[in-house]
Enzyme design. Structure first.
Site, PDB file in Angstrom:
ATOM      1  N   LEU A 152       0.934  -1.250  -0.038  1.00 28.60           N
ATOM      2  CA  LEU A 152      -0.136  -0.006  -0.126  1.00 28.60           C
ATOM      3  C   LEU A 152       0.935   1.321   0.052  1.00 28.60           C
ATOM      4  O   LEU A 152       1.969   1.285   0.701  1.00 28.60           O
ATOM      5  CB  LEU A 152      -0.802  -0.025   1.377  1.00 28.60           C
ATOM      6  CG  LEU A 152      -2.149  -0.719   1.366  1.00 28.60           C
ATOM      7  CD1 LEU A 152      -2.899  -0.506   2.648  1.00 28.60           C
ATOM      8  CD2 LEU A 152      -3.171   0.004   0.443  1.00 28.60           C
ATOM      9  N   ASP A 153       0.626   2.072  -0.820  1.00 25.86           N
ATOM     10  CA  ASP A 153       1.318   3.464  -0.828  1.00 25.86           C
ATOM     11  C   ASP A 153       1.461   4.280   0.547  1.00 25.86           C
ATOM     12  O   ASP A 153       0.524   3.800   1.475  1.00 25.86           O
ATOM     13  CB  ASP A 153       0.787   4.568  -1.591  1.00 25.86           C
ATOM     14  CG  ASP A 153       0.638   4.270  -3.136  1.00 25.86           C
ATOM     15  OD1 ASP A 153       1.371   3.370  -3.610  1.00 25.86           O
ATOM     16  OD2 ASP A 153       0.174   5.003  -3.928  1.00 25.86           O
TER      17      ASP A 153
END
Length: 314
Positions: free
Chosen positions: A49-50
Site C-alpha cells: 500500500l502507498d
C-alpha cells in the site's frame, strides 16, 4: 553516551496479522514494526500500500509467508477522495500541481462516468509505481525526471460508486481486480469529467475476504501484552479459506508432506487446502486431478509442530 540497544530475541511465529496500515508508513515499515512487536523470525506482506494509503494490509509470519502470493491475486476494495480541478505530477496530494481547471460536474456526469469505468478497462500504469522496467522501478525513473513508455493493461472494475462530497470533491468506492491503480483510476475519472483530478485520500477496506473491520492498528498492538499480540494472529490456513478442503489420515498425511501424490475419492479441484486428521493440522496446498491429490506448497514438520504447540498454549 547512548545506552546500548537491547537485542530482540526472535522466535518462530506462524499466522496472518490483519493490520490497518497507518498513514505515512510504507508497507515494509509497517511490516518491520509488527515483526518487531511480535519478535517474529520471518515475515512478509501480501502486496504493498502507498505510504499515503491506509487500511487492510495482511502480514504473513513464518509458514504463512509460503502462501502470501495467493493473496496478491485477490480482488481489492478501496475508498478514495478525489479532488476535482487539480492535476498533480503523482496523481495524489504528494505531487506538484501541474494543471488547474474549472469544475462544472453534474449528477448526470457522475452517472455517465461511473458507467464508463465499470467493467473491464485499460489502464496505463503510473510512473510513480513499483512496476519495473529493465529491472528498475518506474518511480526511480520518475525521481530522475525520466518518462518511460508504458503499455496499457486490462484490469476489471467489478463495482464502482461515485458520489459528490462538495463542489470540488467526490468519493470513489471501487472493488477492483489485481493490478488496478486507484490513483490512475482517479486521474482517468477526472479526465472523463473534463476537469482533471488527483487523490487526496485513499483507504483499502478489503482484500479478498479480509475486511478492515477485522484489522488491528500498530497503536493497539503496542499497548498489548505478548500473549494478546499473538491472539491477533489468524491461522495460516486463513489464506486459503476459499480452497476445497481435503483431510488425510496419519499415513497419507506423512506421505503427502514428503511430496508424494495420494489417491482418493476426490473430485477434480484446482485449489485444495490439505489437512491432517490426527492431529488436526494444516499441511499445505495442492490440486486434485483424476483422483490424485498432487502436492503444491507444503509446510514442513517443524512448522506444523510449532503451530500445534502455539495453538495448544492457553
Amino acid at each position: 553516551m547512548n545506552a546500548p540497544r537491547t537485542r530482540v530475541q526472535r522466535r518462530p511465529v506462524h499466522g496472518v496479522l490483519l493490520l490497518d496500515k497507518p498513514l505515512g508508513l510504507s508497507s515494509n515499515q509497517a511490516l518491520q514494526k509488527a515483526k518487531w512487536l511480535l519478535r517474529a523470525e520471518k515475515a512478509g506482506h501480501t502486496g504493498t500500500l502507498d505510504p499515503l494509503a491506509t487500511g487492510v494490509l495482511p502480514l504473513c509470519f513464518g509458514a504463512a509467508t509460503k502462501f502470501s502470493q495467493l493473496h496478491l491475486d485477490a480482488d481489492k476494495t478501496y475508498e478514495a477522495i478525489a479532488r476535482l480541478g487539480i492535476r498533480t505530477s503523482t496523481g495524489d496530494a504528494e505531487g506538484e500541481v501541474i494543471e488547474e481547471r474549472p469544475v462544472a460536474v453534474t449528477p448526470e456526469d457522475l452517472a455517465r462516468v461511473q458507467a464508463q469505468f465499470t467493467g473491464p478497462i485499460r489502464q496505463v500504469p503510473p510512473m510513480h509505481s513499483a512496476l519495473k522496467k529493465d529491472g528498475k522501478a518506474l518511480y526511480e525513473y520518475a525521481r530522475e525526471g525520466v518518462e518511460v513508455e508504458r503499455a496499457a493493461r486490462e484490469v476489471v472494475i467489478h463495482a464502482l460508486e461515485l458520489s459528490r462530497l462538495s463542489a470540488h470533491e467526490i468519493r470513489i468506492r471501487a472493488r477492483v481486480s489485481k493490478g488496478t491503480y486507484i490513483r490512475t483510476l482517479g486521474e482517468d475519472i477526472g479526465a472523463a469529467l473534463g476537469c482533471g483530478a488527483h487523490l487526496s485520500a485513499l483507504r483499502r477496506t478489503a482484500t479478498g475476504g479480509f475486511e478492515v473491520s477485522r484489522c488491528v492498528t500498530l497503536e493497539a498492538l503496542e499497548t498489548m501484552s505478548e500473549a494478546q499480540r499473538l491472539d491477533q494472529l489468524l491461522p495460516t490456513e486463513a489464506l486459503v479459506a476459499g480452497h476445497t478442503h481435503v483431510i488425510l489420515g496419519a499415513e497419507d498425511a506423512a506421505r503427502f508432506l514428503s511430496g508424494l501424490r495420494r489417491r482418493g475419492p476426490w473430485p477434480d479441484a484446482a485449489e485444495v487446502a490439505v489437512f491432517g486428521e490426527a492431529p488436526p493440522a494444516f499441511l499445505g496446498t495442492g490440486h486434485v486431478k483424476a483422483g490424485e491429490l498432487i502436492p503444491g506448497r507444503l509446510l514442513n514438520p517443524i512448522e506444523i509442530q510449532q503451530t500445534l504447540l502455539t495453538e495448544a498454549t492457553p
